[in-house]
Design a protein around this motif. Structure first.
Motif, PDB file in Angstrom:
ATOM      1  N   ALA A 229       0.823  -1.207   0.000  1.00  0.00           N
ATOM      2  CA  ALA A 229       0.000   0.000   0.000  1.00  0.00           C
ATOM      3  C   ALA A 229       0.853   1.251   0.000  1.00  0.00           C
ATOM      4  N   HIS A 230       1.944   1.208   0.737  1.00  0.00           N
ATOM      5  CA  HIS A 230       2.864   2.353   0.769  1.00  0.00           C
ATOM      6  C   HIS A 230       3.450   2.610  -0.606  1.00  0.00           C
ATOM      7  N   LEU A 231       3.792   1.537  -1.322  1.00  0.00           N
ATOM      8  CA  LEU A 231       4.333   1.692  -2.672  1.00  0.00           C
ATOM      9  C   LEU A 231       3.289   2.272  -3.621  1.00  0.00           C
ATOM     10  N   VAL A 232       2.040   1.813  -3.495  1.00  0.00           N
ATOM     11  CA  VAL A 232       0.963   2.368  -4.311  1.00  0.00           C
ATOM     12  C   VAL A 232       0.888   3.880  -4.101  1.00  0.00           C
ATOM     13  N   ARG A 233       0.885   4.284  -2.837  1.00  0.00           N
ATOM     14  CA  ARG A 233       0.778   5.712  -2.529  1.00  0.00           C
ATOM     15  C   ARG A 233       1.981   6.483  -3.068  1.00  0.00           C
ATOM     16  N   ALA A 234       3.171   5.898  -2.948  1.00  0.00           N
ATOM     17  CA  ALA A 234       4.378   6.561  -3.454  1.00  0.00           C
ATOM     18  C   ALA A 234       4.306   6.766  -4.968  1.00  0.00           C
ATOM     19  N   LEU A 235       3.779   5.777  -5.678  1.00  0.00           N
ATOM     20  CA  LEU A 235       3.656   5.890  -7.131  1.00  0.00           C
ATOM     21  C   LEU A 235       2.613   6.933  -7.527  1.00  0.00           C
ATOM     22  N   ILE A 236       1.593   7.072  -6.707  1.00  0.00           N
ATOM     23  CA  ILE A 236       0.584   8.102  -6.979  1.00  0.00           C
ATOM     24  C   ILE A 236       1.168   9.493  -6.728  1.00  0.00           C
ATOM     25  N   GLU A 237       1.896   9.624  -5.647  1.00  0.00           N
ATOM     26  CA  GLU A 237       2.408  10.936  -5.240  1.00  0.00           C
ATOM     27  C   GLU A 237       3.589  11.408  -6.076  1.00  0.00           C
ATOM     28  N   ASN A 238       4.350  10.460  -6.640  1.00  0.00           N
ATOM     29  CA  ASN A 238       5.519  10.836  -7.444  1.00  0.00           C
ATOM     30  C   ASN A 238       5.092  11.079  -8.885  1.00  0.00           C
ATOM     31  N   ASP A 239       5.065  12.326  -9.289  1.00  0.00           N
ATOM     32  CA  ASP A 239       4.484  12.706 -10.579  1.00  0.00           C
ATOM     33  C   ASP A 239       5.328  12.312 -11.802  1.00  0.00           C
ATOM     34  N   TYR A 240       6.570  11.873 -11.579  1.00  0.00           N
ATOM     35  CA  TYR A 240       7.406  11.522 -12.731  1.00  0.00           C
ATOM     36  C   TYR A 240       7.429  10.019 -12.999  1.00  0.00           C
ATOM     37  N   MET A 241       6.708   9.259 -12.216  1.00  0.00           N
ATOM     38  CA  MET A 241       6.622   7.811 -12.435  1.00  0.00           C
ATOM     39  C   MET A 241       5.487   7.527 -13.403  1.00  0.00           C
ATOM     40  N   ASN A 242       5.846   6.989 -14.563  1.00  0.00           N
ATOM     41  CA  ASN A 242       4.839   6.708 -15.579  1.00  0.00           C
ATOM     42  C   ASN A 242       5.322   5.605 -16.508  1.00  0.00           C
ATOM     43  N   GLY A 243       4.422   4.683 -16.848  1.00  0.00           N
ATOM     44  CA  GLY A 243       4.746   3.622 -17.792  1.00  0.00           C
ATOM     45  C   GLY A 243       5.721   2.593 -17.250  1.00  0.00           C
ATOM     46  N   GLU A 244       5.815   2.479 -15.922  1.00  0.00           N
ATOM     47  CA  GLU A 244       6.809   1.591 -15.321  1.00  0.00           C
ATOM     48  C   GLU A 244       6.199   0.316 -14.759  1.00  0.00           C
ATOM     49  N   VAL A 245       6.997  -0.755 -14.756  1.00  0.00           N
ATOM     50  CA  VAL A 245       6.664  -2.017 -14.108  1.00  0.00           C
ATOM     51  C   VAL A 245       7.666  -2.209 -12.979  1.00  0.00           C
ATOM     52  N   ILE A 246       7.178  -2.257 -11.752  1.00  0.00           N
ATOM     53  CA  ILE A 246       8.048  -2.268 -10.576  1.00  0.00           C
ATOM     54  C   ILE A 246       7.936  -3.592  -9.852  1.00  0.00           C
ATOM     55  N   ARG A 247       9.063  -4.282  -9.685  1.00  0.00           N
ATOM     56  CA  ARG A 247       9.086  -5.507  -8.875  1.00  0.00           C
ATOM     57  C   ARG A 247       9.029  -5.114  -7.406  1.00  0.00           C
ATOM     58  N   PHE A 248       8.250  -5.867  -6.654  1.00  0.00           N
ATOM     59  CA  PHE A 248       8.105  -5.646  -5.216  1.00  0.00           C
ATOM     60  C   PHE A 248       8.199  -7.013  -4.560  1.00  0.00           C
ATOM     61  N   ASP A 249       9.457  -7.480  -4.339  1.00  0.00           N
ATOM     62  CA  ASP A 249       9.609  -8.915  -4.058  1.00  0.00           C
ATOM     63  C   ASP A 249      10.779  -9.309  -3.162  1.00  0.00           C
ATOM     64  N   GLY A 250      11.483  -8.355  -2.545  1.00  0.00           N
ATOM     65  CA  GLY A 250      12.599  -8.720  -1.682  1.00  0.00           C
ATOM     66  C   GLY A 250      13.726  -9.402  -2.421  1.00  0.00           C
ATOM     67  N   GLY A 251      13.791  -9.231  -3.742  1.00  0.00           N
ATOM     68  CA  GLY A 251      14.870  -9.822  -4.533  1.00  0.00           C
ATOM     69  C   GLY A 251      14.648 -11.273  -4.923  1.00  0.00           C
ATOM     70  N   ILE A 252      13.439 -11.786  -4.734  1.00  0.00           N
ATOM     71  CA  ILE A 252      13.164 -13.179  -5.079  1.00  0.00           C
ATOM     72  C   ILE A 252      13.214 -13.393  -6.595  1.00  0.00           C
ATOM     73  N   ARG A 253      13.686 -14.568  -6.994  1.00  0.00           N
ATOM     74  CA  ARG A 253      13.610 -15.013  -8.381  1.00  0.00           C
ATOM     75  C   ARG A 253      13.025 -16.412  -8.373  1.00  0.00           C
ATOM     76  N   PHE A 254      11.843 -16.553  -8.962  1.00  0.00           N
ATOM     77  CA  PHE A 254      11.141 -17.836  -8.895  1.00  0.00           C
ATOM     78  C   PHE A 254      11.886 -18.924  -9.665  1.00  0.00           C
ATOM     79  N   GLN A 255      11.961 -20.093  -9.056  1.00  0.00           N
ATOM     80  CA  GLN A 255      12.486 -21.280  -9.694  1.00  0.00           C
ATOM     81  C   GLN A 255      11.329 -22.027 -10.379  1.00  0.00           C
ATOM     82  N   PRO A 256      11.600 -23.030 -11.214  1.00  0.00           N
ATOM     83  CA  PRO A 256      10.526 -23.715 -11.929  1.00  0.00           C
ATOM     84  C   PRO A 256       9.438 -24.275 -11.017  1.00  0.00           C
ATOM     85  N   LYS A 257       9.819 -24.715  -9.803  1.00  0.00           N
ATOM     86  CA  LYS A 257       8.830 -25.287  -8.880  1.00  0.00           C
ATOM     87  C   LYS A 257       8.984 -24.633  -7.512  1.00  0.00           C
TER      88      LYS A 257
END
Length: 257
Positions: A229-257
Motif C-alpha cells: 500500500a505504501h508503494l501504491v501511494r508513493a507511485l501516486i504521489e511521485n508525478d514523474y513515475m509513468n509507464g513503469e513495471v516495478i518488482r516488489f519482491d525482496g529480490g526473489i527469483r522464482f524457480q521452476p517449482k
C-alpha cells in the motif's frame, strides 16, 4: 499528486492488498470506493474508513461503470484507480494424467485478472478525463495495476495465472502512452510473496510460508500488505513515475517449482 480531497476506486479492495491500500489512501484524505464481490467485508471496511462499497465483478462492464460512478458521485474528483482484484489457478498445460489444461478455467483467469484490469482502467480513465487538471503539467489522475513476479518468472502449473499477469505487464507502457493524452499516468506493480489471508492460518500454513520465504534475498520474510500500500501511494504521489513495471519482491527469483 496531492491525495487529500480526491476519490479512488480500488478493485479487490475488501481484503488483502486492496484492503491495505484502501486503508492507507483513506488515512491520507482519499474518498475510497471499494469495488469487490465480498459484500460483508467490503461494507464493513467502507464503514470503517468512511468510504463507499459497490459490489463489483470487474469483468462486468455495467458493474464497473457503477463503481466508477459511485466515486464520481462522492463529489470528490476521481483521480485514482487501483486494480488489485484477481484470482489464481494451478494446472499444467498437460496434466500428469495426460489431460489438457481445462480451457474454461484458463478463460476465467484471463477474464478476471486481465480483462477485469483493463475494464476498470478504461472506464475509470474515461471518468478521470472529465475532471479539471490537478497541476500545471495537466495531470488528472493515476492508474496503478497489480501484476505479479509470476508474469516474469512463471512456475510449473501457473500458465493461466502467468498469462493473465503477463498481459497486465504488457499493456502498461502502451496504456501509459494512450492515456498521457488525457493526463493519466499508468504504472504496474509486480508483487512477490506477500503475507495475506490467502495462505490461511495454523501450523500447516506457517510451514508452507516458510518454504515460500526460502528464495527471498532480503529481508528474509514475506512482504507486508501495508508495504504494498505504501508503494501504491508513493507511485501516486511521485508525478514523474509513468509507464513503469516495478518488482516488489525482496529480490526473489522464482524457480521452476
Amino acid at each position: 499528486m496531492d491525495l487529500n480531497g480526491v476519490s479512488a476506486v480500488i478493485s479487490g479492495g475488501a481484503s488483502g492488498l486492496g484492503e491495505a491500500t484502501a486503508r492507507d489512501l483513506a488515512a491520507h484524505g482519499v474518498k475510497v470506493v471499494i469495488a469487490d464481490l465480498n459484500e460483508a467485508k467490503g461494507k464493513a471496511l467502507a464503514d470503517e474508513i468512511g468510504g463507499v462499497f459497490v459490489k463489483t465483478d470487474v469483468s462486468d462492464e455495467a458493474q464497473v461503470q457503477a463503481a466508477v460512478q459511485a466515486a464520481v458521485d462522492t463529489g470528490a474528483p476521481l483521480r485514482i484507480i487501483v486494480n488489485s482484484a484477481g484470482i489464481g489457478w494451478a494446472s499444467r498445460t498437460v496434466n500428469r494424467d495426460g489431460s489438457p489444461h481445462d480451457l474454461a478455467s484458463f478463460q476465467k483467469v484471463i477474464q478476471v485478472n486481465l480483462v477485469g484490469t483493463f475494464n476498470l482502467m478504461r472506464i475509470g480513465a474515461a471518468a478521470i478525463a472529465k475532471t479539471e487538471p490537478a497541476d500545471a503539467d495537466g495531470l488528472r489522475g493515476v492508474v496503478i495495476n497489480t501484476a505479479s513476479v509470476a508474469a516474469l518468472e512463471g512456475q510449473t502449473g501457473q500458465v493461466a495465472y502467468s498469462a493473465s499477469k503477463g498481459g497486465i505487464v504488457g499493456m502498461t507502457l502502451p496504456a501509459a502512452r494512450d492515456l498521457s493524452a488525457i493526463g493519466v499516468r499508468v504504472n504496474t506493480i509486480c508483487p512477490g510473496i506477500i503475507d495475506t489471508p490467502i495462505y490461511g492460518e495454523g501450523e500447516a500454513a506457517e510451514a508452507f510460508k516458510a518454504k515460500l520465504i526460502a528464495p527471498v534475498v532480503f529481508p528474509k520474510r514475506m512482504g507486508k500488505a501495508a508495504e504494498f500500500a505504501h508503494l501504491v501511494r508513493a507511485l501516486i504521489e511521485n508525478d514523474y513515475m509513468n509507464g513503469e513495471v516495478i518488482r516488489f519482491d525482496g529480490g526473489i527469483r522464482f524457480q521452476p517449482k
